[in-house]
Design a protein around this motif. Sequence first.
Motif, PDB file in Angstrom:
ATOM      1  N   MET A 128       0.820  -1.189   0.000  1.00 17.45           N
ATOM      2  CA  MET A 128       0.000   0.000   0.000  1.00 17.45           C
ATOM      3  C   MET A 128       0.867   1.257   0.000  1.00 17.45           C
ATOM      4  O   MET A 128       0.582   2.212  -0.701  1.00 17.45           O
ATOM      5  CB  MET A 128      -0.922  -0.049   1.226  1.00 17.45           C
ATOM      6  CG  MET A 128      -1.943   1.027   1.226  1.00 17.45           C
ATOM      7  SD  MET A 128      -3.133   0.708  -0.061  1.00 17.45           S
ATOM      8  CE  MET A 128      -4.433   1.688   0.471  1.00 17.45           C
ATOM      9  N   PHE A 129       1.914   1.228   0.851  1.00 18.97           N
ATOM     10  CA  PHE A 129       2.813   2.373   0.935  1.00 18.97           C
ATOM     11  C   PHE A 129       3.502   2.626  -0.406  1.00 18.97           C
ATOM     12  O   PHE A 129       3.688   3.774  -0.814  1.00 18.97           O
ATOM     13  CB  PHE A 129       3.848   2.148   2.047  1.00 18.97           C
ATOM     14  CG  PHE A 129       4.918   3.190   2.072  1.00 18.97           C
ATOM     15  CD1 PHE A 129       4.628   4.475   2.522  1.00 18.97           C
ATOM     16  CD2 PHE A 129       6.195   2.915   1.619  1.00 18.97           C
ATOM     17  CE1 PHE A 129       5.606   5.461   2.527  1.00 18.97           C
ATOM     18  CE2 PHE A 129       7.169   3.887   1.612  1.00 18.97           C
ATOM     19  CZ  PHE A 129       6.881   5.164   2.079  1.00 18.97           C
ATOM     20  N   LEU A 130       3.870   1.555  -1.103  1.00 17.38           N
ATOM     21  CA  LEU A 130       4.555   1.700  -2.383  1.00 17.38           C
ATOM     22  C   LEU A 130       3.654   2.330  -3.442  1.00 17.38           C
ATOM     23  O   LEU A 130       4.129   3.044  -4.334  1.00 17.38           O
ATOM     24  CB  LEU A 130       5.083   0.349  -2.861  1.00 17.38           C
ATOM     25  CG  LEU A 130       6.268  -0.210  -2.074  1.00 17.38           C
ATOM     26  CD1 LEU A 130       6.648  -1.573  -2.616  1.00 17.38           C
ATOM     27  CD2 LEU A 130       7.447   0.734  -2.154  1.00 17.38           C
ATOM     28  N   ASN A 131       2.354   2.093  -3.365  1.00 15.88           N
ATOM     29  CA  ASN A 131       1.421   2.710  -4.310  1.00 15.88           C
ATOM     30  C   ASN A 131       1.407   4.229  -4.147  1.00 15.88           C
ATOM     31  O   ASN A 131       1.438   4.976  -5.122  1.00 15.88           O
ATOM     32  CB  ASN A 131       0.010   2.163  -4.120  1.00 15.88           C
ATOM     33  CG  ASN A 131      -0.119   0.732  -4.608  1.00 15.88           C
ATOM     34  OD1 ASN A 131       0.683   0.284  -5.418  1.00 15.88           O
ATOM     35  ND2 ASN A 131      -1.125   0.031  -4.101  1.00 15.88           N
ATOM     36  N   TYR A 132       1.353   4.709  -2.890  1.00 20.67           N
ATOM     37  CA  TYR A 132       1.371   6.147  -2.637  1.00 20.67           C
ATOM     38  C   TYR A 132       2.723   6.763  -3.010  1.00 20.67           C
ATOM     39  O   TYR A 132       2.801   7.873  -3.534  1.00 20.67           O
ATOM     40  CB  TYR A 132       1.036   6.445  -1.175  1.00 20.67           C
ATOM     41  CG  TYR A 132      -0.411   6.178  -0.844  1.00 20.67           C
ATOM     42  CD1 TYR A 132      -1.426   6.855  -1.503  1.00 20.67           C
ATOM     43  CD2 TYR A 132      -0.754   5.244   0.124  1.00 20.67           C
ATOM     44  CE1 TYR A 132      -2.765   6.606  -1.219  1.00 20.67           C
ATOM     45  CE2 TYR A 132      -2.079   4.978   0.428  1.00 20.67           C
ATOM     46  CZ  TYR A 132      -3.073   5.680  -0.255  1.00 20.67           C
ATOM     47  OH  TYR A 132      -4.387   5.433   0.035  1.00 20.67           O
ATOM     48  N   PHE A 133       3.783   6.013  -2.723  1.00 26.32           N
ATOM     49  CA  PHE A 133       5.115   6.492  -3.088  1.00 26.32           C
ATOM     50  C   PHE A 133       5.252   6.592  -4.607  1.00 26.32           C
ATOM     51  O   PHE A 133       5.785   7.586  -5.128  1.00 26.32           O
ATOM     52  CB  PHE A 133       6.182   5.537  -2.523  1.00 26.32           C
ATOM     53  CG  PHE A 133       7.579   5.979  -2.828  1.00 26.32           C
ATOM     54  CD1 PHE A 133       8.129   7.072  -2.193  1.00 26.32           C
ATOM     55  CD2 PHE A 133       8.346   5.292  -3.765  1.00 26.32           C
ATOM     56  CE1 PHE A 133       9.421   7.481  -2.478  1.00 26.32           C
ATOM     57  CE2 PHE A 133       9.629   5.695  -4.064  1.00 26.32           C
ATOM     58  CZ  PHE A 133      10.176   6.798  -3.416  1.00 26.32           C
ATOM     59  N   MET A 152       5.900  10.021  -6.740  1.00 25.73           N
ATOM     60  CA  MET A 152       7.015  10.120  -7.687  1.00 25.73           C
ATOM     61  C   MET A 152       6.510  10.469  -9.090  1.00 25.73           C
ATOM     62  O   MET A 152       7.152  11.240  -9.811  1.00 25.73           O
ATOM     63  CB  MET A 152       7.817   8.813  -7.721  1.00 25.73           C
ATOM     64  CG  MET A 152       8.559   8.527  -6.436  1.00 25.73           C
ATOM     65  SD  MET A 152       9.687   9.849  -5.959  1.00 25.73           S
ATOM     66  CE  MET A 152      10.878   9.755  -7.243  1.00 25.73           C
ATOM     67  N   LEU A 153       5.366   9.928  -9.477  1.00 23.37           N
ATOM     68  CA  LEU A 153       4.778  10.231 -10.775  1.00 23.37           C
ATOM     69  C   LEU A 153       4.387  11.701 -10.859  1.00 23.37           C
ATOM     70  O   LEU A 153       4.678  12.379 -11.855  1.00 23.37           O
ATOM     71  CB  LEU A 153       3.561   9.331 -11.017  1.00 23.37           C
ATOM     72  CG  LEU A 153       2.875   9.492 -12.365  1.00 23.37           C
ATOM     73  CD1 LEU A 153       3.796   9.036 -13.489  1.00 23.37           C
ATOM     74  CD2 LEU A 153       1.578   8.705 -12.384  1.00 23.37           C
ATOM     75  N   ILE A 154       3.746  12.208  -9.821  1.00 25.17           N
ATOM     76  CA  ILE A 154       3.343  13.619  -9.810  1.00 25.17           C
ATOM     77  C   ILE A 154       4.567  14.532  -9.821  1.00 25.17           C
ATOM     78  O   ILE A 154       4.610  15.519 -10.566  1.00 25.17           O
ATOM     79  CB  ILE A 154       2.425  13.896  -8.598  1.00 25.17           C
ATOM     80  CG1 ILE A 154       1.083  13.201  -8.792  1.00 25.17           C
ATOM     81  CG2 ILE A 154       2.237  15.401  -8.398  1.00 25.17           C
ATOM     82  CD1 ILE A 154       0.191  13.245  -7.577  1.00 25.17           C
TER      83      ILE A 154
END
Length: 111
Positions: A1-6, A10-12
């Motif tokens: 889950m944390f990696l999805n937000y990270f 990073m994409l933004i």
Amino acid sequence: MFLNYFALAMLIIGISLVVYTFIYIHDIPYQIAKKRNHEQVEAIHLACWLSLFTLHAIWPIVFIWAVMKPKPLSVKIEGDEKSLIEQRLRTLEAEVAHVRAALTPHQKEIA
């Protein structure tokens, strides 16, 4: 889950940096023109934005325009030509004075 937000963060950040860099690169001719006290600095700035919206199709031309310094026009006028120009100037000044005199009564009526 944390990696999805990270990954989203990073994409933004990555997209923001790409957009900022894209705009910064397109503003380089304006900065050059401003630094060199170019006479047409505002037109160059407008052309920079125009090239941004045309996907930098005219950017190389704007860059060359910013780097070039326009040469002042030098016109050699001989004695006869100078007197003709002065005579024409006096004629035009008289015509302008005549038109102003004719318009003055009409301007007072409007006001």
